[in-house]
Scaffold this active site. Structure first.
Site, mmCIF file in Angstrom:
data_model
loop_
_atom_site.group_PDB
_atom_site.id
_atom_site.type_symbol
_atom_site.label_atom_id
_atom_site.label_comp_id
_atom_site.label_asym_id
_atom_site.label_seq_id
_atom_site.Cartn_x
_atom_site.Cartn_y
_atom_site.Cartn_z
ATOM 1 N N ASN A 143 12.757 2.069 -2.662
ATOM 2 C CA ASN A 143 11.882 2.485 -1.573
ATOM 3 C C ASN A 143 11.619 3.984 -1.646
ATOM 4 O O ASN A 143 12.106 4.686 -2.531
ATOM 5 C CB ASN A 143 12.533 2.132 -0.232
ATOM 6 N N ASP A 199 13.296 4.178 4.784
ATOM 7 C CA ASP A 199 12.331 3.210 4.261
ATOM 8 C C ASP A 199 11.254 3.980 3.497
ATOM 9 O O ASP A 199 11.571 4.835 2.684
ATOM 10 C CB ASP A 199 11.776 2.387 5.429
#
Length: 292
Positions: A143, A199
């Site tokens: 990510n 994230d």
């Protein structure tokens, strides 16, 4: 800084990979479990259904977005809704899928994976228009890809490990260094006391790294040294990725998720799943379009 508000009335299950198209003045993004590609332009939302989960997208100079789906890399035609296979997945799609990805300063598409089956099975790949090359491994959820404005540093996170790495970027990738990390949530820890896990991300013109802290209800702006400079509190628990857009690149678009969230949380946070927007002082660093 203003308070984030929804871009429109649409709510995705798990919105991801927002990309601003300066030519169209449009925002593109995907809904992973909803299996959709979405575009917002001129106050109009267009949605295309897909046969497999899209992890991310990249804009191409030919006007046809590229999609990294569980079942491979595809060229997508917005006029017809048809997809053309560019490359099969370099993994078992029953165990992994493509996840976060972004066009790098080298003009290639960098795309990570996540594993449904085993920890640290995921990897990072580079698509040069001809083949997929494995560039990194030993992560659980690839990510947070982003680059410094000068292109000399790449950021890459492992969401499950709560860790962001930085690597020297050039003809070869440098050694992986820990840029920032956060405590893993204790099973008994209340969400209100949890910072979240890193994230998707974006970098601004000053070289600061903006990371969406999933379940932490916040976006963090980190200095190039990894120090927290700013905390943007959000009206939803699960932000997934920010991107900069607008004519001056000072509008921050933030995708969010509602899939799998408790009913009481969703009742209290009706904007979950929306794309949130907020104006910021420092513009973003422009993300190149794909040319390969």
């Amino acid at each position: 800084m203003n308070t984030p508000t929804p871009l429109n009335h649409h709510r995705a299950l798990l919105g991801e990979s927002p990309v601003w198209c300066a030519r169209e003045r449009a925002l593109w993004w995907v809904d992973i479990p909803g299996r959709e590609l979405l575009r917002w332009v001129n106050e109009r939302l267009t949605r295309w259904s897909l046969p497999a989960e899209p992890g991310c997208l990249a804009l191409h100079e030919d006007g046809h977005p590229r999609l990294a789906r569980r079942d491979g890399l595809f060229r997508f035609d917005p006029a017809t809704g048809e997809s053309t296979l560019l490359a099969p997945p370099p993994y078992d799609p029953g165990r992994q899928r493509f996840n976060d990805g972004k066009v790098g300063p080298d003009g290639a598409w960098w795309i990570g994976t996540l594993s449904d089956a085993r920890e640290n099975e995921a990897a990072l790949y580079r698509w040069d228009g001809r083949s997929l090359q494995r560039m990194g491994e030993d992560v659980a959820v690839s990510n947070g890809l982003a680059w410094s404005p000068d292109g000399g540093t790449m950021y890459w996170s492992d969401t499950k490990a709560h860790r962001v790495f930085k690597l020297a970027f050039g003809e070869r990738l440098g050694a992986r260094e820990v840029f920032a990390e956060w405590p893993v949530r204790d099973t008994n820890q209340a969400l209100s006391a949890y910072a979240g896990r890193p994230d998707g991300a974006a970098v601004d013109a000053e070289g600061c790294y903006w990371t969406a802290m999933f379940e932490g209800q916040q976006l963090l702006r980190l200095s190039p040294a990894g120090e927290v400079l700013q905390r943007l509190e959000l009206p939803v628990r699960c932000a997934t990725m920010p991107c900069f857009g607008g004519a001056d690149l000072r509008t921050l678009f933030i995708t969010t998720a509602r899939s799998g969230r408790p009913a009481d949380e969703l009742a209290a946070q009706p904007w979950a799943g929306a794309v949130l927007t907020v104006r910021v002082e420092v513009p973003g660093a422009a993300v190149p379009v794909l040319r390969v």
